[in-house]
Design a protein around this motif. Structure first.
Motif, PDB file in Angstrom:
ATOM      1  N   LEU A  39     -15.046   2.200  25.341  1.00  0.00           N
ATOM      2  CA  LEU A  39     -16.651   2.639  25.747  1.00  0.00           C
ATOM      3  C   LEU A  39     -17.170   2.500  26.655  1.00  0.00           C
ATOM      4  O   LEU A  39     -17.761   3.258  27.535  1.00  0.00           O
ATOM      5  N   TRP A  40     -16.874   1.272  27.570  1.00  0.00           N
ATOM      6  CA  TRP A  40     -17.047   1.239  28.922  1.00  0.00           C
ATOM      7  C   TRP A  40     -16.848   2.703  30.131  1.00  0.00           C
ATOM      8  O   TRP A  40     -17.350   3.551  30.406  1.00  0.00           O
ATOM      9  N   PHE A  41     -15.841   2.398  29.676  1.00  0.00           N
ATOM     10  CA  PHE A  41     -14.740   3.809  30.368  1.00  0.00           C
ATOM     11  C   PHE A  41     -15.939   5.179  29.695  1.00  0.00           C
ATOM     12  O   PHE A  41     -15.423   6.298  30.542  1.00  0.00           O
ATOM     13  N   VAL A  42     -15.319   5.274  28.132  1.00  0.00           N
ATOM     14  CA  VAL A  42     -15.725   6.969  28.101  1.00  0.00           C
ATOM     15  C   VAL A  42     -17.159   7.168  27.684  1.00  0.00           C
ATOM     16  O   VAL A  42     -17.327   8.126  28.099  1.00  0.00           O
ATOM     17  N   LEU A 150     -17.660  11.225  20.329  1.00  0.00           N
ATOM     18  CA  LEU A 150     -17.495  12.368  19.871  1.00  0.00           C
ATOM     19  C   LEU A 150     -18.373  13.613  20.902  1.00  0.00           C
ATOM     20  O   LEU A 150     -17.515  13.919  20.976  1.00  0.00           O
ATOM     21  N   PRO A 151     -19.275  13.226  21.246  1.00  0.00           N
ATOM     22  CA  PRO A 151     -19.292  14.494  23.145  1.00  0.00           C
ATOM     23  C   PRO A 151     -18.657  14.543  23.739  1.00  0.00           C
ATOM     24  O   PRO A 151     -18.478  15.623  24.167  1.00  0.00           O
ATOM     25  N   VAL A 152     -17.927  13.900  24.440  1.00  0.00           N
ATOM     26  CA  VAL A 152     -16.598  14.159  25.151  1.00  0.00           C
ATOM     27  C   VAL A 152     -15.444  14.242  24.939  1.00  0.00           C
ATOM     28  O   VAL A 152     -15.390  15.972  25.135  1.00  0.00           O
ATOM     29  N   LEU A 154     -15.894  16.836  22.092  1.00  0.00           N
ATOM     30  CA  LEU A 154     -16.411  17.975  21.914  1.00  0.00           C
ATOM     31  C   LEU A 154     -16.899  18.897  22.520  1.00  0.00           C
ATOM     32  O   LEU A 154     -16.436  19.815  23.255  1.00  0.00           O
ATOM     33  N   GLY A 155     -17.136  17.867  24.180  1.00  0.00           N
ATOM     34  CA  GLY A 155     -17.447  18.658  24.871  1.00  0.00           C
ATOM     35  C   GLY A 155     -15.660  19.560  26.352  1.00  0.00           C
ATOM     36  O   GLY A 155     -15.591  20.565  26.776  1.00  0.00           O
ATOM     37  N   LEU A 156     -14.712  18.881  25.400  1.00  0.00           N
ATOM     38  CA  LEU A 156     -13.774  18.992  26.156  1.00  0.00           C
ATOM     39  C   LEU A 156     -13.011  20.081  25.266  1.00  0.00           C
ATOM     40  O   LEU A 156     -12.049  20.782  25.726  1.00  0.00           O
ATOM     41  N   ALA A 157     -13.317  20.040  23.336  1.00  0.00           N
ATOM     42  CA  ALA A 157     -12.444  20.845  22.651  1.00  0.00           C
ATOM     43  C   ALA A 157     -13.427  22.217  22.916  1.00  0.00           C
ATOM     44  O   ALA A 157     -12.999  23.166  23.247  1.00  0.00           O
ATOM     45  N   LEU A 158     -14.968  22.090  22.820  1.00  0.00           N
ATOM     46  CA  LEU A 158     -15.193  23.068  23.043  1.00  0.00           C
ATOM     47  C   LEU A 158     -15.990  24.131  23.879  1.00  0.00           C
ATOM     48  O   LEU A 158     -15.853  25.778  24.290  1.00  0.00           O
ATOM     49  N   LEU A 159     -16.273  23.436  24.670  1.00  0.00           N
ATOM     50  CA  LEU A 159     -16.583  24.260  26.227  1.00  0.00           C
ATOM     51  C   LEU A 159     -15.496  23.792  27.292  1.00  0.00           C
ATOM     52  O   LEU A 159     -15.837  23.995  28.431  1.00  0.00           O
ATOM     53  N   HIS A 160     -14.443  23.388  27.055  1.00  0.00           N
ATOM     54  CA  HIS A 160     -13.007  23.340  28.240  1.00  0.00           C
ATOM     55  C   HIS A 160     -13.894  22.530  29.144  1.00  0.00           C
ATOM     56  O   HIS A 160     -13.576  22.665  30.120  1.00  0.00           O
ATOM     57  N   GLU A 161     -14.705  21.182  29.167  1.00  0.00           N
ATOM     58  CA  GLU A 161     -14.759  20.384  30.227  1.00  0.00           C
ATOM     59  C   GLU A 161     -14.320  19.379  30.648  1.00  0.00           C
ATOM     60  O   GLU A 161     -13.119  19.244  30.153  1.00  0.00           O
ATOM     61  N   ARG A 162     -13.984  19.716  32.421  1.00  0.00           N
ATOM     62  CA  ARG A 162     -13.269  18.937  32.294  1.00  0.00           C
ATOM     63  C   ARG A 162     -13.646  17.026  32.294  1.00  0.00           C
ATOM     64  O   ARG A 162     -14.753  17.012  32.707  1.00  0.00           O
ATOM     65  N   ILE A 163     -12.567  16.461  32.031  1.00  0.00           N
ATOM     66  CA  ILE A 163     -13.269  14.886  32.298  1.00  0.00           C
ATOM     67  C   ILE A 163     -12.532  14.152  33.232  1.00  0.00           C
ATOM     68  O   ILE A 163     -11.603  14.524  33.564  1.00  0.00           O
ATOM     69  N   SER A 164     -13.004  12.548  33.320  1.00  0.00           N
ATOM     70  CA  SER A 164     -12.807  11.856  34.517  1.00  0.00           C
ATOM     71  C   SER A 164     -11.008  11.101  33.950  1.00  0.00           C
ATOM     72  O   SER A 164     -10.946  11.306  32.533  1.00  0.00           O
ATOM     73  N   ARG A 165     -10.357  10.157  34.853  1.00  0.00           N
ATOM     74  CA  ARG A 165      -8.925   9.879  34.480  1.00  0.00           C
ATOM     75  C   ARG A 165     -10.030   8.385  33.553  1.00  0.00           C
ATOM     76  O   ARG A 165      -9.290   8.097  32.578  1.00  0.00           O
ATOM     77  N   ARG A 166     -11.220   7.843  34.015  1.00  0.00           N
ATOM     78  CA  ARG A 166     -12.033   7.224  33.446  1.00  0.00           C
ATOM     79  C   ARG A 166     -11.868   6.910  31.933  1.00  0.00           C
ATOM     80  O   ARG A 166     -12.218   6.403  31.094  1.00  0.00           O
TER      81      ARG A 166
END
Length: 184
Positions: A39-42, A150-152, A154-166
């Protein structure tokens, strides 16, 4: 949000175990232990206390109280506990909204989005209520607390956002925690 996410799950699990007598098995405890750092990292948590730490603790306490209260509702109560909670939330916010009505004027599309978001939140609470009636509160609340993933996703799958390693580590941890809690 990281402080509130971790606070709500920690307080809910502690109350479930110490007050309500929940006794999760070893696998479920492992899932709970994996959930906290996930939870902390997400949610984008960093080390050290920030400006919003006190607000996060208060918000986490409020969500924990809501989870615990819904967890005490019997199956015969139907969906009334969720409806009562939504009405109470509106009544609490209404005086402040009335005081600032001029600043709250929104275009119709934003009003519709707000209604959809509120309906989604209510659906989440209904699903949590049903889960809490069928299993240990400590397990149901931990599974429900993984909602920041969930928002992370969705952002990754639908908006092709980049996410951090954390966040990647947090998502993997959330997946592992979900499997452990389901098996435990």
């Amino acid at each position: 949000m990281p402080v509130s996410a971790v606070t709500e799950v920690a307080l809910s699990v502690l109350c479930g175990v110490l007050v309500l007598g929940d006794r999760p098995g070893a696998v479920a405890w492992l899932g709970i232990a994996v959930t906290v750092p996930a939870l902390w990292f997400v949610a984008g948590g960093r080390s050290g206390a920030g400006k919003g730490t006190a607000d996060g603790l208060i918000a986490g306490l409020g969500v924990a109280v809501q989870y615990l209260a819904l967890g005490q509702a019997g199956p015969g109560s139907g969906l009334w506990p969720v409806a009562a909670g939504r009405v109470a939330a509106v009544l609490v916010l209404l005086p402040d909204a009335a005081r600032h009505a001029r600043r709250l004027k929104l275009p119709p599309v934003h009003c519709a989005q707000a209604v959809l978001i509120g309906a989604g939140a209510a659906l989440g609470l209904v699903l949590y209520l049903l889960a809490a009636q069928r299993q240990l509160l400590a397990v149901a609340v931990v599974l429900a607390s993984l909602y920041p993933a969930l928002p992370v996703v969705l952002g990754l799958a639908l908006l092709h956002e980049r996410i951090s390693r954390r966040q990647t580590v947090g998502l993997l941890g959330a997946g592992i925690a979900t499997v452990l809690l389901t098996l435990g």
